[in-house]
Design an enzyme around this catalytic site. Sequence first.
Site, PDB file in Angstrom:
ATOM      1  N   THR A   1      -8.566  -1.671 -17.635  1.00 32.77           N
ATOM      2  CA  THR A   1      -9.752  -0.997 -18.592  1.00 32.77           C
ATOM      3  C   THR A   1     -10.477  -0.121 -17.378  1.00 32.77           C
ATOM      4  OG1 THR A   1      -9.514  -2.544 -20.056  1.00 32.77           O
ATOM      5  CG2 THR A   1     -11.688  -1.401 -19.847  1.00 32.77           C
TER       6      THR A   1
ATOM      7  N   CYS B   1     -16.009  -5.543   7.929  1.00 35.71           N
ATOM      8  CA  CYS B   1     -15.202  -6.512   7.779  1.00 35.71           C
ATOM      9  C   CYS B   1     -14.591  -7.339   8.971  1.00 35.71           C
ATOM     10  CB  CYS B   1     -13.935  -5.989   7.180  1.00 35.71           C
ATOM     11  SG  CYS B   1     -14.027  -4.367   6.064  1.00 35.71           S
TER      12      CYS B   1
ATOM     13  N   GLN C   1     -15.394   7.354   5.271  1.00 36.23           N
ATOM     14  CA  GLN C   1     -16.551   7.425   5.713  1.00 36.23           C
ATOM     15  C   GLN C   1     -17.033   8.973   5.867  1.00 36.23           C
ATOM     16  OE1 GLN C   1     -18.721   5.397   7.286  1.00 36.23           O
ATOM     17  NE2 GLN C   1     -17.452   3.437   7.007  1.00 36.23           N
TER      18      GLN C   1
ATOM     19  N   GLY D   1     -12.267   1.787  -1.513  1.00 33.97           N
ATOM     20  CA  GLY D   1     -11.436   2.352  -0.560  1.00 33.97           C
ATOM     21  C   GLY D   1     -10.042   1.499  -0.096  1.00 33.97           C
TER      22      GLY D   1
ATOM     23  N   ASN E   1     -14.746   4.507  11.249  1.00 29.18           N
ATOM     24  CA  ASN E   1     -15.997   3.759  10.649  1.00 29.18           C
ATOM     25  C   ASN E   1     -16.562   3.138  11.860  1.00 29.18           C
ATOM     26  OD1 ASN E   1     -13.381   2.557  10.497  1.00 29.18           O
ATOM     27  ND2 ASN E   1     -14.435   0.583  10.359  1.00 29.18           N
TER      28      ASN E   1
HETATM   29  N1  PLP Z   1     -11.575   2.827   5.067  1.00 27.81           N
HETATM   30  C1  PLP Z   1     -12.646   2.953   5.981  1.00 27.81           C
HETATM   31  C2  PLP Z   1     -12.805   3.741   6.812  1.00 27.81           C
HETATM   32  C3  PLP Z   1     -13.910   2.110   5.574  1.00 27.81           C
HETATM   33  O1  PLP Z   1     -15.005   2.240   6.604  1.00 27.81           O
HETATM   34  C4  PLP Z   1     -13.902   1.122   4.502  1.00 27.81           C
HETATM   35  C5  PLP Z   1     -15.140   0.209   4.456  1.00 27.81           C
HETATM   36  O2  PLP Z   1     -15.395  -0.209   5.537  1.00 27.81           O
HETATM   37  C6  PLP Z   1     -12.802   0.847   3.850  1.00 27.81           C
HETATM   38  C7  PLP Z   1     -11.815   1.844   4.027  1.00 27.81           C
HETATM   39  C8  PLP Z   1     -12.556   0.051   2.823  1.00 27.81           C
HETATM   40  O3  PLP Z   1     -13.500   0.396   1.624  1.00 27.81           O
HETATM   41  P1  PLP Z   1     -13.788  -0.697   0.318  1.00 27.81           P
HETATM   42  O4  PLP Z   1     -14.999  -1.245   0.878  1.00 27.81           O
HETATM   43  O5  PLP Z   1     -14.315   0.383  -0.721  1.00 27.81           O
HETATM   44  O6  PLP Z   1     -12.840  -1.197  -0.165  1.00 27.81           O
END
Ligand code: PLP
Length: 390
Positions: free
Chosen positions: A238, A326, A180, A71, A152
Site C-alpha cells: 500500500t 550508520c 546525498q 535510499g 556521504n
Molecule cells: N546512500 C547514501 C549515500 C546515504 O548517505 C544513505 C543514508 O545515509 C543511504 C544510501 C541510505 O538511505 P536511507 O537512510 O534512506 O535508507
Amino acid sequence: MKRVYLDYAATTPTDPEVLAAMQPYFFEKFGNASSLHAYGQEAKKAVEDSRETLAAFINAKPEEIVFTSGGTESDNFALLGAAYALEKKGNHIITSAIEHHAISEPAKFLLEKKGFKVTYLGVDKDGLVSCDDLKKAITDKTILISVMHANNEIGALQPIAQLGKVAREKGICFHTDAVQTVGHIPVKVDELNVDLLSLSGHKFYGPKGVGALYIRKGTRLETFMRGGDQERNRRASTHNTTGIAGLGKAIELCRQKMESEIKFQSSLRDKLIKEIPARIPEVRLNGHRTQRLPNNVNFSIKYIEGESILLSLDMLGIACSTGSACTSSSLEASHVLLAIGLDHETAHGSLRITLGRWTRESDIDYLLEKLPQVVQKLRAMSPLYEPRTF
Ligand code: PLP
C-alpha cells in the site's frame, strides 16, 4: 545552551511546509491509493502529483519513478534487481570502494552468496573514481556498474556523466546512488547517463521512510517486493501516501530554493575550509577541495579520536559526525577514509560537518570558536601529541 545542528548528511528536519502538505493524508484524505472510490482517488492523486513533481525535477518520465521506503531499499532494489534480471548475460558487477553500506552490503551478498564477481574501483587521494579505471575493469561479463553520485562522508562528487557514458557505450546498466545529491545540487538523469538512480526523502527536508528509484524505460529489473500490483507491479505494498505527498512537496521546495541554498551553504563551507586549518594545526581536508557537495566539510584532526571530538562538541550543543550515521556506533576506521589513503590513526580522527537549510553564519562562528578549544584540550590528554615549540 545554544544548540547547533551540523549533521544534515545524516538526516534533515522535515520542512514545516512539507509537514503541512502531509497533514491532510493522515485523517481527511486517508484513503488507500489503490481503492476505486473517492477516498482512494484523492490519495492516488497525491501519489501521482508527487511522482510528476519528482520526475520533472530529475528530467525523467513519471512512469520511470518507483516509490520505495528510502535510499537503502532503492539501492538494494537496483543492485539485486539488475543482477538477478541480467545474470544470464553475465555475472560481473563493478562498484566503488567508497559506496554507502546500502550498496556495498548487497554487493558483498551477491559476491559471497550468489556467485557474482565484484570489482571495487579504487579512488584517488581526493576520493574520485577514474573513467580509465572503469574502462579497464569492464569485461564481456559485466552486467552492472554502480557508482555513487556524491560520497556521504567526504562529499566528493563523482564524474557520473562521464562514467555513465562509458557504461552506455558498452551497453551496461548503470546505477548511481544519488541519496546525498538530490535536492542539494542539480540531478538530471539524461545528463548523467544513468539507467537507475536512488534517492531518499529525509535527506532533502522530506519525511523519513520514503524514497524512490528512477528506472529508465526499458531497464530490466527483477522485482523484489512481491504482492499487490502497486507501482506497475514493480513494488508491492500500500502506498505510503503521507510520505509520498511529503516527498513531492520537499522536491518542490528544493526546486525553489536550491540555487540560493547552494550559494549560501558553499560560502559557509568555504569559510570552514579556510578557517579550520588557520585555527587548528595539523588538520587535513578530506575529499576534493572544489568537486564536493556544497554542504560538506570533512577534516582529519591528528592525534585525537573523532568520537572524542564528537562527544565534546555534543556537550557544547554542537551536533556533527565522524563518519556515516550508520557506522558511527562502530569504532572501525571509515572504509572511505582508508580508501583515500589515510592511515588508521588519521582516519580515526575525522570530523564531518554538514550544513543545511537552517544553518546560519552564527552557527559556523560558534563551531569555529569552540572546536579549537575542544581540540586543544583533547590533544593535551593525548599520548600521541607532542606540541611543537616553534
Ligand atoms: N546512500 C547514501 C549515500 C546515504 O548517505 C544513505 C543514508 O545515509 C543511504 C544510501 C541510505 O538511505 P536511507 O537512510 O534512506 O535508507
